[in-house]
Design a protein around this motif. Structure first.
Motif, PDB file in Angstrom:
ATOM      1  N   UNK A 157      -3.877   4.950  11.450  1.00 44.30           N
ATOM      2  CA  UNK A 157      -4.322   5.663  12.648  1.00 44.30           C
ATOM      3  C   UNK A 157      -5.841   5.619  12.823  1.00 44.30           C
ATOM      4  N   UNK A 158      -6.590   5.064  11.849  1.00 42.70           N
ATOM      5  CA  UNK A 158      -8.041   5.233  11.846  1.00 42.70           C
ATOM      6  C   UNK A 158      -8.843   4.001  12.255  1.00 42.70           C
ATOM      7  N   UNK A 159      -8.536   2.827  11.663  1.00 38.99           N
ATOM      8  CA  UNK A 159      -9.415   1.674  11.888  1.00 38.99           C
ATOM      9  C   UNK A 159      -8.728   0.376  11.491  1.00 38.99           C
ATOM     10  N   UNK A 160      -9.250  -0.738  11.993  1.00 43.78           N
ATOM     11  CA  UNK A 160      -8.752  -2.036  11.524  1.00 43.78           C
ATOM     12  C   UNK A 160      -9.135  -2.243  10.058  1.00 43.78           C
ATOM     13  N   UNK A 161      -8.285  -2.977   9.349  1.00 41.88           N
ATOM     14  CA  UNK A 161      -8.550  -3.338   7.954  1.00 41.88           C
ATOM     15  C   UNK A 161      -8.809  -4.841   7.917  1.00 41.88           C
ATOM     16  N   UNK A 162      -9.957  -5.245   7.418  1.00 41.79           N
ATOM     17  CA  UNK A 162     -10.292  -6.669   7.288  1.00 41.79           C
ATOM     18  C   UNK A 162     -10.389  -7.106   5.838  1.00 41.79           C
ATOM     19  N   UNK A 163     -10.860  -6.215   4.977  1.00 34.62           N
ATOM     20  CA  UNK A 163     -10.983  -6.501   3.547  1.00 34.62           C
ATOM     21  C   UNK A 163     -10.487  -5.278   2.782  1.00 34.62           C
ATOM     22  N   UNK A 164     -10.232  -5.404   1.488  1.00 35.56           N
ATOM     23  CA  UNK A 164      -9.831  -4.219   0.716  1.00 35.56           C
ATOM     24  C   UNK A 164     -10.829  -3.067   0.830  1.00 35.56           C
ATOM     25  N   UNK A 165     -12.103  -3.372   1.021  1.00 36.42           N
ATOM     26  CA  UNK A 165     -13.101  -2.295   1.142  1.00 36.42           C
ATOM     27  C   UNK A 165     -12.806  -1.380   2.318  1.00 36.42           C
ATOM     28  N   UNK A 166     -12.183  -1.910   3.368  1.00 35.36           N
ATOM     29  CA  UNK A 166     -11.850  -1.101   4.545  1.00 35.36           C
ATOM     30  C   UNK A 166     -10.727  -0.107   4.272  1.00 35.36           C
ATOM     31  N   UNK A 167     -10.033  -0.271   3.146  1.00 33.93           N
ATOM     32  CA  UNK A 167      -8.920   0.618   2.816  1.00 33.93           C
ATOM     33  C   UNK A 167      -9.359   1.815   1.990  1.00 33.93           C
ATOM     34  N   UNK A 168     -10.594   1.797   1.507  1.00 36.82           N
ATOM     35  CA  UNK A 168     -11.064   2.886   0.650  1.00 36.82           C
ATOM     36  C   UNK A 168     -10.984   4.225   1.379  1.00 36.82           C
ATOM     37  N   UNK A 169     -10.342   5.173   0.716  1.00 30.94           N
ATOM     38  CA  UNK A 169     -10.229   6.514   1.278  1.00 30.94           C
ATOM     39  C   UNK A 169      -8.996   6.748   2.124  1.00 30.94           C
ATOM     40  N   UNK A 170      -8.301   5.678   2.514  1.00 34.26           N
ATOM     41  CA  UNK A 170      -7.101   5.854   3.329  1.00 34.26           C
ATOM     42  C   UNK A 170      -5.932   6.333   2.466  1.00 34.26           C
ATOM     43  N   UNK A 171      -5.154   7.256   3.003  1.00 39.42           N
ATOM     44  CA  UNK A 171      -3.966   7.763   2.330  1.00 39.42           C
ATOM     45  C   UNK A 171      -2.756   7.112   3.002  1.00 39.42           C
ATOM     46  N   UNK A 172      -2.027   6.288   2.239  1.00 35.52           N
ATOM     47  CA  UNK A 172      -0.999   5.431   2.834  1.00 35.52           C
ATOM     48  C   UNK A 172       0.372   5.674   2.225  1.00 35.52           C
ATOM     49  N   UNK A 173       1.366   5.764   3.085  1.00 42.36           N
ATOM     50  CA  UNK A 173       2.744   5.898   2.625  1.00 42.36           C
ATOM     51  C   UNK A 173       3.217   4.598   1.985  1.00 42.36           C
ATOM     52  N   UNK A 174       3.890   4.725   0.838  1.00 45.83           N
ATOM     53  CA  UNK A 174       4.518   3.586   0.183  1.00 45.83           C
ATOM     54  C   UNK A 174       5.934   3.982  -0.228  1.00 45.83           C
ATOM     55  N   UNK A 175       6.820   3.000  -0.464  1.00 43.63           N
ATOM     56  CA  UNK A 175       8.129   3.327  -1.035  1.00 43.63           C
ATOM     57  C   UNK A 175       7.951   3.925  -2.431  1.00 43.63           C
ATOM     58  N   UNK A 176       8.976   4.588  -2.957  1.00 45.68           N
ATOM     59  CA  UNK A 176       8.875   5.182  -4.303  1.00 45.68           C
ATOM     60  C   UNK A 176       8.963   4.103  -5.379  1.00 45.68           C
ATOM     61  N   UNK A 177       7.939   3.273  -5.469  1.00 47.38           N
ATOM     62  CA  UNK A 177       7.915   2.118  -6.367  1.00 47.38           C
ATOM     63  C   UNK A 177       6.584   2.050  -7.080  1.00 47.38           C
ATOM     64  N   UNK A 178       6.620   1.892  -8.398  1.00 48.71           N
ATOM     65  CA  UNK A 178       5.375   1.776  -9.159  1.00 48.71           C
ATOM     66  C   UNK A 178       4.576   0.547  -8.737  1.00 48.71           C
ATOM     67  N   UNK A 179       5.273  -0.534  -8.381  1.00 48.12           N
ATOM     68  CA  UNK A 179       4.585  -1.757  -7.954  1.00 48.12           C
ATOM     69  C   UNK A 179       3.781  -1.496  -6.684  1.00 48.12           C
ATOM     70  N   UNK A 180       4.399  -0.862  -5.684  1.00 46.17           N
ATOM     71  CA  UNK A 180       3.705  -0.595  -4.430  1.00 46.17           C
ATOM     72  C   UNK A 180       2.548   0.374  -4.639  1.00 46.17           C
ATOM     73  N   UNK A 181       2.752   1.364  -5.492  1.00 47.53           N
ATOM     74  CA  UNK A 181       1.675   2.323  -5.737  1.00 47.53           C
ATOM     75  C   UNK A 181       0.489   1.648  -6.426  1.00 47.53           C
ATOM     76  N   UNK A 182       0.779   0.791  -7.409  1.00 49.33           N
ATOM     77  CA  UNK A 182      -0.306   0.085  -8.105  1.00 49.33           C
ATOM     78  C   UNK A 182      -1.038  -0.853  -7.157  1.00 49.33           C
TER      79      UNK A 182
END
Length: 329
Positions: A157-182
């Protein structure tokens, strides 16, 4: 009449029999029950409907399937439990939900494991897929088939993501999977495991900033109404499994078991045709509706994901499957 999840569970517990057996008593033929989180018309729901029509046609009405779609019977993890205990006959489940109870499935969710849709399909249709389907027997399930779930990317809902740095601070839903969380942590964001059906309201109330999924799920769940930024990270395929209760499967005559397995495999081509059509339509509709699509620095995301891959592939079973999958690239 619609059967609610509570009624379904209470009936199963009180009567001491599966819901499929209850339906069988009221119908001239065997009616298998199936569950899916997705709405009516979604490719996976439509493929199981096609299976039902084929089974009914080929058995003269002796065998069919009734699907409770749109999460009527609870989360995917709930339906796996119901199927394991024989209270549900068939369930369609995303691989992310299966990663923790069935560790071998993690190979199908590793970031950047597959080079293309064709590569993923060769893997799940071939020996690696067969081995993973067979592994479900350890917990009283029969692996019937793999369905596609498209390339997964991030939206928020906040901004475009171009690099991993753009994801810092975002709280994102993932499936209940250790792989996705990591993986999400490796990209610099904060993973929040939630059920698929909870993501819309969680973004709407700012409990989370976004999620990751395929374009079809983004469309059908209407999450695009709150998340207007889609970034093509294409980080995973995470196909889906069509699973059956072993108790229900073994309760069928041998001829019906063989027919069910063959029909499930035949439904894969039906599902994929519907998926390819729906995926293109969803992307066009989202773009027309004002969703902002952007490409990303894929090498940067590959590099950020590499530690997650390295740790996972320290497992000898996953490493063996990985090598067989790469041989099919």
């Amino acid at each position: 009449m619609t059967l609610s999840r509570r009624t379904f569970l209470q009936t199963s517990a009180a009567a001491g029999m599966s819901a499929s057996a209850a339906l069988r008593a009221a119908a001239p033929g065997r009616v298998l029950t199936a569950a899916d989180m997705h709405p009516a018309g979604y490719p996976t729901v439509a493929a199981v409907r096609w299976m039902s029509d084929e089974l009914e046609r080929q058995t003269g009405g002796a065998l069919s399937i009734r699907t409770y779609h749109a999460g009527q019977l609870g989360r995917e993890s709930d339906t796996v439990t119901l199927a394991r205990h024989g209270a549900l006959d068939i369930t369609r489940v995303n691989m992310g939900t299966l990663n923790n109870p069935f560790p071998i499935t993690r190979i199908l969710c590793l970031p950047y494991e597959f080079d293309s849709v064709a590569h993923m399909r060769r893997a799940v249709d071939g020996a690696p897929g067969r081995e993973i389907l067979d592994a479900f027997a350890a917990r009283d399930l029969v692996g019937l088939a793999f369905y596609d779930a498209g390339l997964r990317s991030f939206y928020n809902v906040r901004r475009p993501i171009h690099t991993p740095a753009d994801m810092h601070g975002l709280k994102l839903r993932v499936p209940p999977s250790d792989i996705f969380m990591a993986m999400v942590r490796a990209f610099g964001a904060n993973p929040t495991p939630l059920g698929f059906g909870e993501a819309f309201s969680a973004m709407q109330t700012h409990m989370i900033d976004g999620a990751e999924n395929n374009i079809r799920g983004f469309d059908s769940s209407r999450q695009f109404e709150v998340a207007r930024y889609w970034s093509n990270t294409q980080h995973a395929f995470s196909p889906e499994a069509l699973l059956m209760s072993r108790r229900s499967f073994e309760g069928l005559p041998a001829s019906q078991r063989e027919l069910l397995l063959a029909t499930a495999q035949a439904s894969v081509a039906v599902m994929r045709r519907l998926w390819d059509e729906a995926e293109a339509t969803s992307r066009e509709r989202m773009a027309a509706g004002g969703v902002a699509f952007n490409d990303v620095d894929l090498p940067a995301f590959h590099a950020a994901a590499e530690p997650v891959r390295t740790r996972a592939l320290a497992d000898p079973d996953l490493l063996r499957l990985h090598r067989r999958i790469r041989a099919l690239a």
